[in-house]
Design an enzyme around this catalytic site. Structure first.
Site, PDB file in Angstrom:
ATOM      1  N   ASN A  58       0.806  -1.224   0.000  1.00 32.57           N
ATOM      2  CA  ASN A  58       0.000   0.000   0.000  1.00 32.57           C
ATOM      3  C   ASN A  58       0.839   1.274   0.000  1.00 32.57           C
ATOM      4  O   ASN A  58       0.338   2.334  -0.352  1.00 32.57           O
ATOM      5  CB  ASN A  58      -0.920   0.017   1.222  1.00 32.57           C
ATOM      6  CG  ASN A  58      -0.176  -0.275   2.506  1.00 32.57           C
ATOM      7  OD1 ASN A  58       0.357  -1.370   2.690  1.00 32.57           O
ATOM      8  ND2 ASN A  58      -0.110   0.691   3.379  1.00 32.57           N
ATOM      9  N   GLN A  78      -5.042  -3.767  -1.637  1.00 28.95           N
ATOM     10  CA  GLN A  78      -4.648  -2.807  -2.678  1.00 28.95           C
ATOM     11  C   GLN A  78      -4.705  -3.427  -4.068  1.00 28.95           C
ATOM     12  O   GLN A  78      -4.720  -2.707  -5.068  1.00 28.95           O
ATOM     13  CB  GLN A  78      -3.219  -2.295  -2.429  1.00 28.95           C
ATOM     14  CG  GLN A  78      -3.090  -1.413  -1.200  1.00 28.95           C
ATOM     15  CD  GLN A  78      -3.769  -0.053  -1.348  1.00 28.95           C
ATOM     16  OE1 GLN A  78      -3.977   0.446  -2.454  1.00 28.95           O
ATOM     17  NE2 GLN A  78      -4.111   0.551  -0.232  1.00 28.95           N
ATOM     18  N   CYS A  88       2.818   8.745  12.279  1.00 25.61           N
ATOM     19  CA  CYS A  88       3.230   9.794  13.188  1.00 25.61           C
ATOM     20  C   CYS A  88       2.911   9.266  14.586  1.00 25.61           C
ATOM     21  O   CYS A  88       1.806   8.808  14.829  1.00 25.61           O
ATOM     22  CB  CYS A  88       2.384  11.024  12.875  1.00 25.61           C
ATOM     23  SG  CYS A  88       2.990  12.512  13.589  1.00 25.61           S
TER      24      CYS A  88
END
Ligand code: PLP
Length: 394
Positions: free
Chosen positions: A163, A191, A335
């Site tokens: 992906n 995907q 993150c």
């Protein structure tokens, strides 16, 4: 969304989710207003059941399997969890020696996290299958690992296509290595379905998700070879082969089938057009911006993904500056607590952490146009210059 000059924003994040296809929208709307639980025995229920079974049949035909192999789920994450956790638990309870899971190092978190869970909480030994510098799994390593631990392996899981960087895996070769040893092989094809020719009959278990190919979010499937019985994750009415409980979403399933049928009907023309747009995008970016490199396997990749690294940039800065310029894309890495983290996929390719953080995933889909590519190419040089001035954190 519109940008600062009032233009509609350019959407280059189709690998995250792609817009509803008109055929899928029509199928969804046609079912939404009709009442009927597919498990009910009255006429309305039987009508809803017919919709579900006809959809199952058309999905099975598109993927080269039997209708009975298709187990509907809420999407890719549920299908992957059901395969990884459920097959591990079933195989281990058949034979307590089977505690090993072999998983590629570049799996999506929908596979990675249940594999980690098994290692941390259920005594599994995890063998992380390495990849080369374009992200292809090492088949010789896999063969050696299978030969050394054949009796201990509960399952092997290798995604069909990545992906982040788009690399397509040698799924048929992995399937043969596993089949020769009687070991179940799960592939996360979230995907791949709709973007590549996927013959689900070569694997034992396969995950797909509607919102990646033009159906709504919240519907997907686990395609499971007959004879495999993962331990269910959710307990209840046993609606889907006693493997997955919960009232099935007839409207979502009808829309899933319509999106897949539409994806098959325009497959050659659409995927060739998307690959041409992607190649134009990469060529223009390489020609107009210095210090850019492309990641993934250039010879065997998803048609819509361009994953690029930008020297001296933080991916976060690029993403936010592009967003302000009216181009929506993805950083392709996580993150954590506000601190940008390099992606595990880039690290698995052998890329240094700082360089790994300076990358972007630009992904195209069925509704992408030449204008989308032109707008990205127009915005990018100034964005990269500003991101370089901001520099990189350590
Ligand atoms: N697997 C892959 C490879 C994906 O790209 C995604 C979604 O980003 C998933 C699994 C999760 O699918 P879903 O969003 O349907 O839960």
């Amino acid at each position: 969304m519109v940008d600062a000059t009032g233009r509609e924003a350019v959407y280059l994040d189709h690998a995250a989710t792609t817009p509803l296809r008109p055929e899928a929208r029509a199928a969804l709307l046609a079912e939404l207003d009709l009442v009927g639980n597919p498990s009910s025995q009255h006429s309305a229920g039987r009508r809803a059941r017919r919709v579900v079974e006809e959809s199952r049949e058309s999905i099975a035909i598109a993927l080269g399997v039997r209708a009975g192999d298709v187990v509907f789920t809420s999407g890719g994450t549920e299908a992957d969890n059901l395969a990884v956790l459920g097959l591990y638990r079933a195989r281990r309870s058949e034979d307590p020696r089977r505690t090993r899971v072999i998983a590629s190092a570049v799996e999506h978190h929908a596979v990675l996290d249940p594999v980690d869970w098994l290692g941390e909480h259920e005594g599994a030994e995890i063998s992380w299958l390495p990849v080369d510098d374009v992200g292809r799994v090492d088949l010789a390593w896999l063969k050696a690992e299978l030969d050394e631990h054949a009796d201990e392996v509960a399952l092997v899981t290798v995604m069909w296509a990545n992906n982040e960087i788009g690399t397509v895996q040698p799924v048929a070769e992995v399937a043969t290595l596993c089949a020769d040893r009687g070991i179940p092989f799960h592939s996360d094809a979230v995907q791949a379905v709709g973007s590549l020719e996927v013959d689900a009959s070569v694997v034992d278990s396969l995950a797909l998700s509607g919102h990646k190919f033009g159906a709504p979010v919240g519907v997907g499937a686990l395609v499971l070879r007959r004879g495999l019985s993962p331990v269910p994750l959710v307990h209840g009415g046993g609606q889907e082969r006693e493997i997955r409980s919960g009232t099935v979403d007839a409207a979502g399933i009808a829309s899933l089938a319509a999106a897949l049928t539409a994806s098959m009907a325009d497959f050659d023309v659409r995927t060739a057009r998307i690959a041409r747009l992607r190649d134009d995008l990469v060529a223009h970016v390489l020609a107009t911006v210095d210090g850019v490199s492309r990641n993934g396997d250039p010879s065997c990749s998803l048609p819509g993904i361009a994953h690029l690294s930008f020297e001296g940039c933080e991916g976060d800065s690029l993403l936010l500056l592009l967003d302000a310029a009216g181009v929506e894309c993805s950083r392709g890495s996580a993150c954590s607590a506000g601190v940008p983290q390099p992606s595990h996929v880039m690290l698995a390719l052998g890329v240094e952490p700082v360089a790994a953080r300076g990358s972007l995933r630009l992904s195209l889909g069925w509704s992408s146009t030449d204008d989308d590519v032109a707008r990205l190419v127009e915005a990018l040089p100034a964005v990269v210059a500003r991101a370089r001035r901001a520099g990189v954190g350590r």
